[in-house]
Design a protein around this motif. Sequence first.
Motif, PDB file in Angstrom:
ATOM      1  N   ILE A 250       0.855  -1.183   0.000  1.00  0.00           N
ATOM      2  CA  ILE A 250       0.000   0.000   0.000  1.00  0.00           C
ATOM      3  C   ILE A 250       0.895   1.238   0.000  1.00  0.00           C
ATOM      4  CG2 ILE A 250      -0.216   0.171   2.532  1.00  0.00           C
ATOM      5  CD1 ILE A 250      -3.207   0.934   2.013  1.00  0.00           C
ATOM      6  N   GLY A 251       0.543   2.213  -0.804  1.00  0.00           N
ATOM      7  CA  GLY A 251       1.347   3.422  -0.937  1.00  0.00           C
ATOM      8  C   GLY A 251       1.270   4.306   0.290  1.00  0.00           C
ATOM      9  N   SER A 252       2.023   5.395   0.270  1.00  0.00           N
ATOM     10  CA  SER A 252       2.071   6.280   1.434  1.00  0.00           C
ATOM     11  C   SER A 252       0.846   7.176   1.539  1.00  0.00           C
ATOM     12  CB  SER A 252       3.338   7.136   1.396  1.00  0.00           C
ATOM     13  OG  SER A 252       3.424   7.827   0.171  1.00  0.00           O
ATOM     14  N   LYS A 253       0.149   7.390   0.421  1.00  0.00           N
ATOM     15  CA  LYS A 253      -1.094   8.171   0.481  1.00  0.00           C
ATOM     16  C   LYS A 253      -2.260   7.200   0.668  1.00  0.00           C
ATOM     17  CE  LYS A 253      -4.206  11.186  -2.045  1.00  0.00           C
ATOM     18  NZ  LYS A 253      -4.534  11.814  -3.343  1.00  0.00           N
ATOM     19  N   ILE A 254      -2.987   7.355   1.779  1.00  0.00           N
ATOM     20  CA  ILE A 254      -4.103   6.449   2.079  1.00  0.00           C
ATOM     21  C   ILE A 254      -5.433   7.157   1.795  1.00  0.00           C
ATOM     22  CG2 ILE A 254      -5.069   4.861   3.764  1.00  0.00           C
ATOM     23  CD1 ILE A 254      -2.138   4.328   2.941  1.00  0.00           C
ATOM     24  N   PHE A 255      -5.906   7.972   2.725  1.00  0.00           N
ATOM     25  CA  PHE A 255      -7.067   8.805   2.409  1.00  0.00           C
ATOM     26  C   PHE A 255      -7.058  10.044   3.291  1.00  0.00           C
ATOM     27  CE2 PHE A 255      -9.240   6.565   5.933  1.00  0.00           C
ATOM     28  CZ  PHE A 255      -9.912   7.613   6.545  1.00  0.00           C
ATOM     29  N   GLU A 256      -7.720  11.063   2.784  1.00  0.00           N
ATOM     30  CA  GLU A 256      -7.879  12.311   3.508  1.00  0.00           C
ATOM     31  C   GLU A 256      -9.360  12.668   3.508  1.00  0.00           C
ATOM     32  OE1 GLU A 256      -5.680  16.674   3.575  1.00  0.00           O
ATOM     33  OE2 GLU A 256      -6.098  15.722   1.636  1.00  0.00           O
ATOM     34  N   SER A 257      -9.913  12.835   4.703  1.00  0.00           N
ATOM     35  CA  SER A 257     -11.300  13.297   4.835  1.00  0.00           C
ATOM     36  C   SER A 257     -11.276  14.822   4.853  1.00  0.00           C
ATOM     37  CB  SER A 257     -11.917  12.754   6.132  1.00  0.00           C
ATOM     38  OG  SER A 257     -13.189  13.295   6.345  1.00  0.00           O
ATOM     39  N   GLN A 258     -11.735  15.425   3.780  1.00  0.00           N
ATOM     40  CA  GLN A 258     -11.594  16.867   3.605  1.00  0.00           C
ATOM     41  C   GLN A 258     -12.901  17.581   3.965  1.00  0.00           C
ATOM     42  OE1 GLN A 258     -10.262  17.297  -0.472  1.00  0.00           O
ATOM     43  NE2 GLN A 258      -8.192  16.588   0.000  1.00  0.00           N
TER      44      GLN A 258
ATOM     45  N   LYS B 298     -19.630  16.950  10.747  1.00  0.00           N
ATOM     46  CA  LYS B 298     -19.681  18.388  10.482  1.00  0.00           C
ATOM     47  C   LYS B 298     -18.265  18.895  10.250  1.00  0.00           C
ATOM     48  CE  LYS B 298     -21.558  22.722  12.281  1.00  0.00           C
ATOM     49  NZ  LYS B 298     -22.240  23.377  13.426  1.00  0.00           N
ATOM     50  N   ASP B 299     -17.957  19.200   8.963  1.00  0.00           N
ATOM     51  CA  ASP B 299     -16.636  19.725   8.585  1.00  0.00           C
ATOM     52  C   ASP B 299     -15.515  18.868   9.171  1.00  0.00           C
ATOM     53  OD1 ASP B 299     -17.733  21.824   7.150  1.00  0.00           O
ATOM     54  OD2 ASP B 299     -17.845  23.106   8.915  1.00  0.00           O
ATOM     55  N   PHE B 300     -15.641  17.557   9.006  1.00  0.00           N
ATOM     56  CA  PHE B 300     -14.677  16.639   9.627  1.00  0.00           C
ATOM     57  C   PHE B 300     -13.438  16.490   8.747  1.00  0.00           C
ATOM     58  CE2 PHE B 300     -13.065  12.233  10.264  1.00  0.00           C
ATOM     59  CZ  PHE B 300     -12.599  12.417  11.558  1.00  0.00           C
ATOM     60  N   TYR B 301     -12.275  16.811   9.336  1.00  0.00           N
ATOM     61  CA  TYR B 301     -11.002  16.648   8.633  1.00  0.00           C
ATOM     62  C   TYR B 301     -10.183  15.560   9.328  1.00  0.00           C
ATOM     63  CZ  TYR B 301      -6.449  17.355   6.596  1.00  0.00           C
ATOM     64  OH  TYR B 301      -5.267  17.141   5.937  1.00  0.00           O
ATOM     65  N   TYR B 302      -9.610  14.661   8.516  1.00  0.00           N
ATOM     66  CA  TYR B 302      -8.743  13.626   9.072  1.00  0.00           C
ATOM     67  C   TYR B 302      -7.839  13.106   7.956  1.00  0.00           C
ATOM     68  CZ  TYR B 302      -7.206   9.665  11.882  1.00  0.00           C
ATOM     69  OH  TYR B 302      -6.446   8.775  12.599  1.00  0.00           O
ATOM     70  N   ASN B 303      -6.554  13.007   8.248  1.00  0.00           N
ATOM     71  CA  ASN B 303      -5.592  12.472   7.289  1.00  0.00           C
ATOM     72  C   ASN B 303      -5.092  11.136   7.817  1.00  0.00           C
ATOM     73  OD1 ASN B 303      -3.858  12.151   5.174  1.00  0.00           O
ATOM     74  ND2 ASN B 303      -2.591  13.937   5.617  1.00  0.00           N
ATOM     75  N   PHE B 304      -5.475  10.054   7.140  1.00  0.00           N
ATOM     76  CA  PHE B 304      -5.201   8.698   7.609  1.00  0.00           C
ATOM     77  C   PHE B 304      -3.770   8.319   7.266  1.00  0.00           C
ATOM     78  CE2 PHE B 304      -5.488   4.090   7.796  1.00  0.00           C
ATOM     79  CZ  PHE B 304      -6.397   3.877   8.824  1.00  0.00           C
TER      80      PHE B 304
ATOM     81  N   GLY C   9     -17.934  18.373   1.258  1.00  0.00           N
ATOM     82  CA  GLY C   9     -16.611  17.830   1.473  1.00  0.00           C
ATOM     83  C   GLY C   9     -16.419  16.559   0.665  1.00  0.00           C
ATOM     84  N   LYS C  10     -15.246  15.934   0.804  1.00  0.00           N
ATOM     85  CA  LYS C  10     -14.985  14.709   0.051  1.00  0.00           C
ATOM     86  C   LYS C  10     -13.895  13.881   0.723  1.00  0.00           C
ATOM     87  CE  LYS C  10     -11.376  16.374  -3.101  1.00  0.00           C
ATOM     88  NZ  LYS C  10     -10.902  16.408  -4.492  1.00  0.00           N
ATOM     89  N   PHE C  11     -13.800  12.622   0.289  1.00  0.00           N
ATOM     90  CA  PHE C  11     -12.720  11.732   0.685  1.00  0.00           C
ATOM     91  C   PHE C  11     -11.764  11.588  -0.486  1.00  0.00           C
ATOM     92  CE2 PHE C  11     -16.036  10.533   3.653  1.00  0.00           C
ATOM     93  CZ  PHE C  11     -15.347  10.288   4.826  1.00  0.00           C
ATOM     94  N   ASP C  12     -10.518  11.953  -0.266  1.00  0.00           N
ATOM     95  CA  ASP C  12      -9.484  11.827  -1.294  1.00  0.00           C
ATOM     96  C   ASP C  12      -8.683  10.566  -0.977  1.00  0.00           C
ATOM     97  OD1 ASP C  12      -7.771  12.267  -3.362  1.00  0.00           O
ATOM     98  OD2 ASP C  12      -6.570  13.781  -2.328  1.00  0.00           O
TER      99      ASP C  12
ATOM    100  N   LYS D 276       7.253  11.106  -3.563  1.00  0.00           N
ATOM    101  CA  LYS D 276       7.332  12.341  -4.355  1.00  0.00           C
ATOM    102  C   LYS D 276       5.921  12.875  -4.650  1.00  0.00           C
ATOM    103  CE  LYS D 276      11.842  11.536  -6.527  1.00  0.00           C
ATOM    104  NZ  LYS D 276      12.506  12.742  -5.995  1.00  0.00           N
ATOM    105  N   SER D 277       4.969  11.957  -4.882  1.00  0.00           N
ATOM    106  CA  SER D 277       3.589  12.383  -5.135  1.00  0.00           C
ATOM    107  C   SER D 277       2.997  13.072  -3.917  1.00  0.00           C
ATOM    108  CB  SER D 277       2.723  11.175  -5.536  1.00  0.00           C
ATOM    109  OG  SER D 277       3.189  10.599  -6.729  1.00  0.00           O
ATOM    110  N   LEU D 278       3.292  12.516  -2.740  1.00  0.00           N
ATOM    111  CA  LEU D 278       2.780  13.109  -1.503  1.00  0.00           C
ATOM    112  C   LEU D 278       3.361  14.501  -1.295  1.00  0.00           C
ATOM    113  CD1 LEU D 278       0.912  12.230   0.844  1.00  0.00           C
ATOM    114  CD2 LEU D 278       2.968  11.593   2.097  1.00  0.00           C
ATOM    115  N   ARG D 279       4.659  14.646  -1.549  1.00  0.00           N
ATOM    116  CA  ARG D 279       5.295  15.963  -1.414  1.00  0.00           C
ATOM    117  C   ARG D 279       4.735  16.946  -2.441  1.00  0.00           C
ATOM    118  NH1 ARG D 279       6.958  19.993   1.549  1.00  0.00           N
ATOM    119  NH2 ARG D 279       8.701  21.149   0.660  1.00  0.00           N
ATOM    120  N   TRP D 280       4.497  16.454  -3.668  1.00  0.00           N
ATOM    121  CA  TRP D 280       3.915  17.302  -4.722  1.00  0.00           C
ATOM    122  C   TRP D 280       2.532  17.803  -4.300  1.00  0.00           C
ATOM    123  CZ3 TRP D 280      -0.456  17.309  -7.707  1.00  0.00           C
ATOM    124  CH2 TRP D 280      -0.473  18.142  -8.822  1.00  0.00           C
ATOM    125  N   LEU D 281       1.738  16.897  -3.697  1.00  0.00           N
ATOM    126  CA  LEU D 281       0.399  17.281  -3.246  1.00  0.00           C
ATOM    127  C   LEU D 281       0.468  18.350  -2.159  1.00  0.00           C
ATOM    128  CD1 LEU D 281      -1.357  13.791  -3.106  1.00  0.00           C
ATOM    129  CD2 LEU D 281      -2.046  15.724  -4.536  1.00  0.00           C
TER     130      LEU D 281
END
Length: 591
Positions: free
Chosen positions: A279-287, A300-306, A338-341, A580-585
């Motif tokens: 599994i890559g280093s980017k998992i999901f982000e609740s934006q 309600k406006d829930f942010y979380y970076n897994f 909002g969205k899940f990335d 590198k993708s994570l740093r680019w993001l």
Amino acid sequence: MAAQNPYLDVQNLTKSFGDLLLFKDISFSIAEGQRVGLIAQNGTGKSTLLSVLTGKEGKDSGMIVFRKDLKLGYLEQKNNFDPDETVLDACFNHLGDPQKILKAKQILTQLRIENLDQPMGQLSGGQQKRVALANVLITEPDLFILDEPTNHLDLEMVVWLEGYLSRGNKTLLMVTHDRFFLDRVCNIILELDNRSIYTYRGNYSYYLEKRQERIDNMHAEVARANNLYRTELEWMRSTPQARSHKARYREDAFYELEKIAKQRIEDRQVRLKASNVYIGSKIFESQYVSKAWDNKIILKDFYYNFSRFEKLGIIGNNGTGKSTFVKMLLGLVEPDSGKFDIGDTVKFGYFSQEGLQFDNQQKVIDVVTDIAESISLGNGKDLSASQFLQHFLFSPEEQHNYVYKLSGGELRKLYLCTVLMKNPNFLVLDEPTNDLDIQTLQILENYLMDFAGCVIVISHDRYFMDKVVDHILVFKGEGVIQDFPGNYTQYREWEELNPAESKTESKKEKEVTKSNLSNDKKKMSYKEKREFESLEKDIELLENNIKEIETELCSGNLSIDELTEKSKLLPTLKEELDEKSLRWLALSELA
């Protein structure tokens, strides 16, 4: 387990279904004040034993004697209510008694059944189980017989029920797989194993210690029997003339030895290691996700970076949005805003509360092989579907049973196997512990602890959560979610030390996080701009290299050395691409 003037005395009880012998000549008794937990593997007769004791099922032989005039309260796994009668009327034990009506209302409120005029047909299965539990508690029986009383209860309800059953001199016989509950409520453990019953005079912790002693002694006995068996086998293979009539006793003793020596003691602590999971280093982000049902706020406006390799537990009362959250993550429910990335490498495996959908005419092994013939463990090692099922305690014989013959717990276990056979790298498990026996729970716990991917678990099983997760989200209702870095017990200890702080912590944390992410946004420096441009080129080059190597690996034109070299290089390049993708993001947020 003998007792003077027992509430219940069972002697030489035997029960079978056709050729399936569940238990044979088992004996035990329960005295006043004894709180007995019954433990056994799924499909070996726990619920059947309770049904036999209460007269719902017949017995083959044996004796069951209750003390005269004993008042019995029985909670079954399945309940049948008139769909048109109200909740309060379904509590048929009140019989118009005002005091009992008041008690019924108090207990139903504790179990979060608040609309007492609601027809039973409008309640969920879990709510109906709680009404059935209330029915038993209201009667204040002399002997409680409870089949899985903690199923469909959230953590607060389980803790309340623990206290209720532990107070006073209550007497009970209970089937449950909740090990915290067993440890805190029960003072005697009965284990139904290999058609026999074993008694342990203590709580669950004591049972674990003494059971291991029993198994160790049995291993020693089997080892001794095997040594004798080898010498006796040589003798039995000698010519009949060599065996005189005087040696008949040796033949009889031999067959007894053979029975012991061939006894199979399954090792239920087998660990499966899915070391091939990537599994890559980017998992999901609740934006900043928001969701409401009928004006009831879930998020309600829930942010979380897994984080990568995170094992997250989700706890909270029923109806606070735990299942809705994971369904939004999986794309099964749309957020209001909002969205899940989600990272490109993420492959979900979802164990839901509604997932038991099988063809009853299929065999167990066919259900699993329809998904995959084998599962890779990495390092060139595979397990066949049959071997995988054996790890989860489906014997070769049971694998050829038809689905319709399985118990509720065995169906849940089969469903779990179908999820794991898909070889996901991110497991989302919604109440996986319901109806699973303790042996299966131990195997699942070890599997998840060794699992090389990500895990989200929703569960009310505190023991399970403590062993598996290292991070908790507490859903408190009305969109309030507390982020706690630890397991369940650590959270409860922190909450007891900081009762006021725990009520406001999640709100503060959410506001601070959102403020930091929105107000502290800065522009790129010159150096960061150059890095950003360089990353775009590096990412493109890595993607092309990865694609080229994957094409070569599939071509069949590489030598063994080239195949080995490129196979080792591929995951390294993918890892670099993820970083590198994570740093680019991260830099793109400043653009």
